[in-house]
Scaffold this active site. Structure first.
Site, PDB file in Angstrom:
ATOM      1  N   LYS A  50      40.495  46.186  47.100  1.00  0.00           N
ATOM      2  CA  LYS A  50      41.261  45.086  46.488  1.00  0.00           C
ATOM      3  C   LYS A  50      42.509  45.624  45.815  1.00  0.00           C
ATOM      4  O   LYS A  50      43.596  45.061  45.931  1.00  0.00           O
ATOM      5  CB  LYS A  50      40.384  44.339  45.476  1.00  0.00           C
ATOM      6  CG  LYS A  50      39.314  43.480  46.141  1.00  0.00           C
ATOM      7  CD  LYS A  50      38.231  43.044  45.175  1.00  0.00           C
ATOM      8  CE  LYS A  50      37.123  42.300  45.916  1.00  0.00           C
ATOM      9  NZ  LYS A  50      35.961  41.995  45.090  1.00  0.00           N
ATOM     10  N   ASP A  57      38.582  34.540  41.293  1.00  0.00           N
ATOM     11  CA  ASP A  57      37.305  34.453  42.008  1.00  0.00           C
ATOM     12  C   ASP A  57      36.789  33.009  42.051  1.00  0.00           C
ATOM     13  O   ASP A  57      35.871  32.698  42.814  1.00  0.00           O
ATOM     14  CB  ASP A  57      36.250  35.326  41.299  1.00  0.00           C
ATOM     15  CG  ASP A  57      36.079  36.678  41.962  1.00  0.00           C
ATOM     16  OD1 ASP A  57      36.412  36.805  43.149  1.00  0.00           O
ATOM     17  OD2 ASP A  57      35.611  37.608  41.270  1.00  0.00           O
ATOM     18  N   GLN A  73      34.417  42.752  38.863  1.00  0.00           N
ATOM     19  CA  GLN A  73      33.542  42.986  40.015  1.00  0.00           C
ATOM     20  C   GLN A  73      32.061  42.867  39.611  1.00  0.00           C
ATOM     21  O   GLN A  73      31.628  43.472  38.648  1.00  0.00           O
ATOM     22  CB  GLN A  73      33.815  44.385  40.590  1.00  0.00           C
ATOM     23  CG  GLN A  73      33.051  44.699  41.841  1.00  0.00           C
ATOM     24  CD  GLN A  73      33.470  43.824  43.026  1.00  0.00           C
ATOM     25  OE1 GLN A  73      34.637  43.616  43.287  1.00  0.00           O
ATOM     26  NE2 GLN A  73      32.477  43.304  43.735  1.00  0.00           N
TER      27      GLN A  73
END
Ligand SMILES: NC(=O)c1ccc[n+]([C@@H]2O[C@H](COP(=O)([O-])OP(=O)(O)OC[C@H]3O[C@@H](n4cnc5c(N)ncnc54)[C@H](OP(=O)(O)O)[C@@H]3O)[C@@H](O)[C@H]2O)c1
Length: 295
Positions: A51, A118, A95
């Site tokens: 990412k 997200d 994460q």
């Protein structure tokens, strides 16, 4: 059978995102993405590296924050609040999974919903449920919808069966596909581990989307002739013929299902590349919305 090439489609989407980034930069705006990793889970480390590298390739302002696995919850909350206040950061991604001393829900709730790329914050979940176009939507379901759109697969009036009801994939995907308008207007059924007579449910699908995390779970006889099949699953199975000793397979028994399907995604190379493309697109969306909110 038509193979849906997620790699090629994601390249087209990435090219469009890069053009938007170039336009923003001409106006002195640089999208910023912060990726936070707690601990040393190898899979998470690989995701975060990917990412961070991709966001640099896109010309974003990119921050990778790596914390030890014994980081207390208060410290992570302090960092999230700091990123919330940082005007150079438009997207924040923490994460998962997080180590056991950290309550993931508290971290999601602490995120500024406008930076929640997200799409996990309840404000974004609510906006998605309401069909609000400013919602930041989870990347994998968004990627599935884009795969269908870009492949010219009509969802209007179609019966879509989504296998799996997680907050990460199944539920947001169902909301997206039942929305009014392009890429939506489907009749959606969500199936899960308590669904009775699953094969008859999956056989009734015009579009079957599998997101359950069980290798080769969907067999040929569970799929209707001419159905479109999207395989979200990424499962590691032992394979000593490969150098790594494992290979990645989907939730669909590809060799059995592909001959019956009108179109199908491979694993890898289907939904996977779309997820990261959508993360970049979400960061740009968050950046544009932040600029617009100041005007
Ligand atoms: N391509 C990508 O970028 C990407 C991104 C995210 C996830 N994934 C993959 O997608 C898969 C699903 O991920 P997830 O996070 O949504 O998983 P998850 O949170 O474990 O949810 C799995 C869902 O599948 C249902 N399920 C499990 N076994 C079942 C069975 N035998 N019959 C019917 N339903 C069953 C579960 O039902 P219950 O709710 O009843 O337990 C649950 O709703 C995994 O392979 C994951 O690696 C891929």
């Amino acid at each position: 059978m038509n193979l849906i090439d997620g790699k090629a489609i994601s390249h087209r989407i990435n090219a469009a995102t890069r053009e938007t980034v170039a336009g923003l930069k001409q106006n002195g705006v640089v999208p910023g993405l912060a990726v936070v990793l707690v601990g040393d889970n190898p899979a998470s480390m690989a995701y975060v590296r990917n990412k961070d590298r991709t966001s640099q390739e896109f010309g974003f302002h990119s921050e990778k924050i790596e914390l030890p696995k014994d980081t207390p919850q208060d410290e992570l909350l302090r960092i999230v609040h700091q990123l919330n206040r940082d005007p150079s950061i438009h997207g924040i991604l923490v994460q998962s999974p997080l180590p056991p001393q950290i309550d993931e829900r508290s971290i999601v709730l602490a995120l500024d919903p406008a930076k929640d790329v997200d799409g996990f914050h309840p404000v974004n979940v609510g906006k998605l449920a309401m069909g609000d176009p400013t919602a930041l939507v989870p990347c994998t379901p968004l990627g599935c919808q884009r795969l269908l759109l870009e492949s010219g697969i009509e969802t209007e009036g179609a019966h879509v069966v989504v296998l799996g009801r997680s907050m990460l994939v199944g539920r947001p995907l169902a909301f997206l596909l039942m929305q009014k308008g392009k890429g939506g207007d489907a009749t959606v059924t969500i199936a899960h581990s308590k669904t009775r007579n699953l094969p008859s449910v999956t056989r009734s699908a015009d579009i079957l989307i599998a997101a359950i995390g069980r290798p080769h779970f969907v067999r040929g006889e569970q799929v209707r002739e001419g159905a479109v099949v999207i395989d979200v699953g990424i499962n590691r199975v032992d394979d000593h013929t490969t150098s790594k000793g494992y290979k990645l397979v989907g939730d669909v028994a590809f060799d059995e299902v592909a001959p019956k399907a009108r179109a199908i995604t491979p694993v890898p190379g289907g939904v996977g590349p779309m997820t990261i493309a959508m993360l970049m697109a979400n960061t740009v969306k968050a950046c544009r919305q932040s600029v617009e909110s100041r005007q």
